[in-house]
Design an enzyme around this catalytic site. Structure first.
Site, PDB file in Angstrom:
ATOM      1  N   LEU B  11       0.820  -1.217   0.000  1.00 46.78           N
ATOM      2  CA  LEU B  11       0.000   0.000   0.000  1.00 46.78           C
ATOM      3  C   LEU B  11       0.854   1.266   0.000  1.00 46.78           C
ATOM      4  O   LEU B  11       0.337   2.370  -0.089  1.00 46.78           O
ATOM      5  CB  LEU B  11      -0.937  -0.005   1.220  1.00 46.78           C
ATOM      6  N   THR B  78      13.997  -1.702   0.643  1.00 47.24           N
ATOM      7  CA  THR B  78      13.966  -1.038   1.943  1.00 47.24           C
ATOM      8  C   THR B  78      15.377  -0.578   2.310  1.00 47.24           C
ATOM      9  O   THR B  78      16.351  -1.284   2.033  1.00 47.24           O
ATOM     10  CB  THR B  78      13.434  -2.020   3.003  1.00 47.24           C
ATOM     11  N   THR B  79      15.486   0.587   2.967  1.00 47.92           N
ATOM     12  CA  THR B  79      16.805   1.143   3.282  1.00 47.92           C
ATOM     13  C   THR B  79      17.242   0.755   4.694  1.00 47.92           C
ATOM     14  O   THR B  79      16.582  -0.021   5.371  1.00 47.92           O
ATOM     15  CB  THR B  79      16.773   2.682   3.178  1.00 47.92           C
ATOM     16  N   HIS B 134      17.994  18.754  -6.407  1.00 41.90           N
ATOM     17  CA  HIS B 134      16.766  18.184  -5.858  1.00 41.90           C
ATOM     18  C   HIS B 134      15.790  19.284  -5.448  1.00 41.90           C
ATOM     19  O   HIS B 134      16.157  20.445  -5.308  1.00 41.90           O
ATOM     20  CB  HIS B 134      17.075  17.310  -4.637  1.00 41.90           C
ATOM     21  N   LYS B 138      14.155  18.440   0.518  1.00 41.40           N
ATOM     22  CA  LYS B 138      15.146  17.407   0.874  1.00 41.40           C
ATOM     23  C   LYS B 138      15.959  17.871   2.075  1.00 41.40           C
ATOM     24  O   LYS B 138      16.424  19.004   2.116  1.00 41.40           O
ATOM     25  CB  LYS B 138      16.070  17.156  -0.324  1.00 41.40           C
ATOM     26  N   THR B 145      22.711   9.196  -3.196  1.00 40.93           N
ATOM     27  CA  THR B 145      23.194   8.722  -4.496  1.00 40.93           C
ATOM     28  C   THR B 145      24.473   9.448  -4.898  1.00 40.93           C
ATOM     29  O   THR B 145      25.409   8.839  -5.424  1.00 40.93           O
ATOM     30  CB  THR B 145      22.106   8.935  -5.574  1.00 40.93           C
TER      31      THR B 145
END
Lengths: 249, 249, 249, 249
Positions: B11, B78-79, B134, B138, B145
């Site tokens: 979800l 997932t981090t 960005h 942020k 990255t």
């Protein structure tokens, strides 16, 4: 131990840059230079191990035959190669199997990397187009590098089973400079103030990847030529294109 | 024959996009979805061969242990991974040697390709800097990255024996957003109207090479996730990073 | 009728380019050139109407005083101007009210247009940042042009009642080359292969506007100098900056 | 004192964004919204001072006539305008000389600024070309904005007495998407992952100036519409194009 290097076409615009770069490299020694009216024999007399040739299509075959016959490795940037000419070089090399000959259309590392990366990425993207930008004195459109890039991309897409790109264009005016090469759109910009640039745009849902090469000076050829001079002894036979010398897995 | 796929975190913003992409793929079948209050058992009951996990660091270890124990391949976005956590996964896999687990910080193919190309090109260039751009909401600078890209570039330069970059800066004001990561300058732009972009600039005498990735939508993750779902069965054990799934030599 | 032009600093890198450009222009005539050891009197003897000065801060005041005293219009690209020096020029001009003096920090039309457009656009955008990119031999960061652009943008934002830009950065590493000038972030890239480039990025919800100037050669100064040479007679008194000569409403 | 605003086409993609923007603005009040089946009379009953119309060419003339007849200022983004239609609006306005009507093809401030800056800069550059980049579902090439930009640039070049651009192209393949509009080359890129972008490249000896607009969301129209809503009362009569509302000298 330094490598003994000779240059044919040493007074030309590229040739003289190569001479300077060889002289500046601690592991290379410039031992002979040859231009229009000089004898090739001096290359043998000077003990050249590798000779760089940036001359003219009219004389390059004579140069390469001489070098192969004398067991001297050749790094060739002269243009005008056909399948027949490459086959001829291969037959000469049969008699001298330890000699290496590299024929490359482009020694600018950035251009070589751009073509390689574009071809590798192309299989993952639904869309890809090329914009090449040059000074307005250029007579051909699209550029040779852009056409070569398009062909590599088209091969990569075909190998990955990708079909035609999405394009809903219905109403379109004619007349833009550029073309579609093997199904890949190439746009050709000619602008005073530019030297030589190329941009490959790859796109898929929600993201784009852009690979751009800008060349502002003929001196950008030198690092690629030196890479080839240093690596040619380890690559006997004929190699077409600088790519294998990059050592990228 | 289709592959039976499950999604944990179905979800969530990324999870629901993955569900849609799996359903749209003719060779994949979405057979189970799990979110916060659902039991993981349904994944086994549905006969999942591969499960995609985009959840939270707090629950991902429980998820991966469950999947490995049941011999289900895992594709994890997932981090929050540490060396300790990766070692734990490897130890679980010892008891299930044919199961594959992929942990990847970024599934956007363009970002993965950009990092790979930048690291490969870095060894040929005297200078390299990163500009990451960005949206202004942020909170961290530089981006994860960009920092990862800088570290890969620094490794590539070190392996090629390159020293520090040329930089004659004598008078300099402080205060720019960004940092130098492992010796690689990273500039951080925060601008309303942007989503997520990064540009790697490589330069040497007379030429520059620029590799840029622009991401405008979370849906850009989907092709990378599907690539992993299709390839994970052929890669038993733990893999970190999507790179090996690209099939680039 | 051609305009009679003289050049001081005629042997310098910029000066010699200006000489060539004047000679190539059908409406201008190069009637006198002066370098280090030459007398300024030759400019009067040759009947110069306009004189271009690209010399050194040490001698420029002597040059300008001489030109104003002799009623010769001056187009000055020499650097090192302070408020005191400008006031001095104004006082000299009181005695010669029909003479025009232009002092400009930058004659590259593209740089002048970039600064003008950036300042005009700034009032409509929530966010704006500058990325300036130069060769690695440059000693100062940010560049003078970038700092000047930032100040013009800051004035424009203040006049439009804009507050601070959105920036949620919480975790940030230090050490990026560049600075924040009057509240405008300036990022300084130093890269072998570049000459001189600057990019102004403006952003608001759903859109960005980018204005970029790339200069590859000192010859890019010539068109701006000729524009000033042709327009200076119509602008008596002191003018600072090329902007008014562009004739943009 | 707030301005009372109405919106026709309030349920459309653009219209609903405008409604939200008006409601969020402290100096504006959204007092009436009208969509397909609603009566225009409600706009009068609600006391609208300004009405925004993003509807369809089939109904826009009826809308504008109604608004002018009732002395309500109109800000119109609906397309499909011809010289005849504009003349018709002017004749209606004769009977209501204090009413203002703005008809604008593009309310994205960045696009309007890009066109203005490109036209202003064009007189100083020997070369200029346009690259427009859009999603691959777009049916027309070149885009309307690119064609409009090309026409403005061509007018500016003609007014400055510039002749044809330098272009030595001799060998050229056909087939690139794009066209030459009033002598200005326009290249049309269609790429999955893009929304709407345009780049104007101007070049002269030793330098290039690039002006680029990227639009990623329809919400980028809102600031331009609000600018018009706030300024229309001060501009009675018909205005075509947002440019005069920018307040740029």
């Amino acid at each position: 131990m330094t490598t003994r290097v000779g240059v044919i076409g040493s007074l030309g615009r590229v040739g003289s840059t190569i001479c300077a770069a060889v002289q500046a490299a601690p592991d290379l020694e410039l031992v002979a230079t040859v231009d229009k009216d000089d004898s090739l024999e001096s290359l043998v007399e000077a003990g050249c191990e590798v000779v760089v040739d940036f001359t003219h299509p009219d004389v390059v075959m004579r140069d390469v035959e001489f070098l192969v016959r004398n067991g001297i490795h050749a790094v060739v940037g002269t243009t005008g190669w056909s399948d027949d000419r490459l086959a001829q070089v291969r037959s000469w090399l049969e008699a001298s199997p330890s000699t290496g000959v590299l024929v490359a259309p482009n020694f600018a590392l950035g251009a070589v990397l751009m073509m390689r990366f574009a071809a590798q990425a192309a299989r993952f993207y639904e869309s890809v187009e090329i914009v090449e930008l040059h000074h307005p004195r250029k007579v051909d459109a699209p550029s040779g590098t852009a056409a070569a890039t398009a062909r590599l991309i088209a091969e990569s897409r075909a190998a990955a089973g990708l079909g035609p790109m999405p394009d809903a264009t219905e109403q379109s005016l004619d007349g833009a400079r550029g073309s579609t090469v093997d199904g890949i759109p190439v746009h050709s910009v000619r602008l005073r103030g530019l030297v030589s640039s190329q941009e490959v745009l790859l796109g898929d849902t929600g993201e784009t990847l852009t690979i751009r090469h800008d060349s502002t000076d003929v001196s950008s050829f030198a690092p690629g030529v030196l890479l080839a001079v240093r690596g040619i002894a380890a690559r006997p036979g004929l190699t077409v294109g600088l790519d294998p010398f990059l050592g990228l897995s």
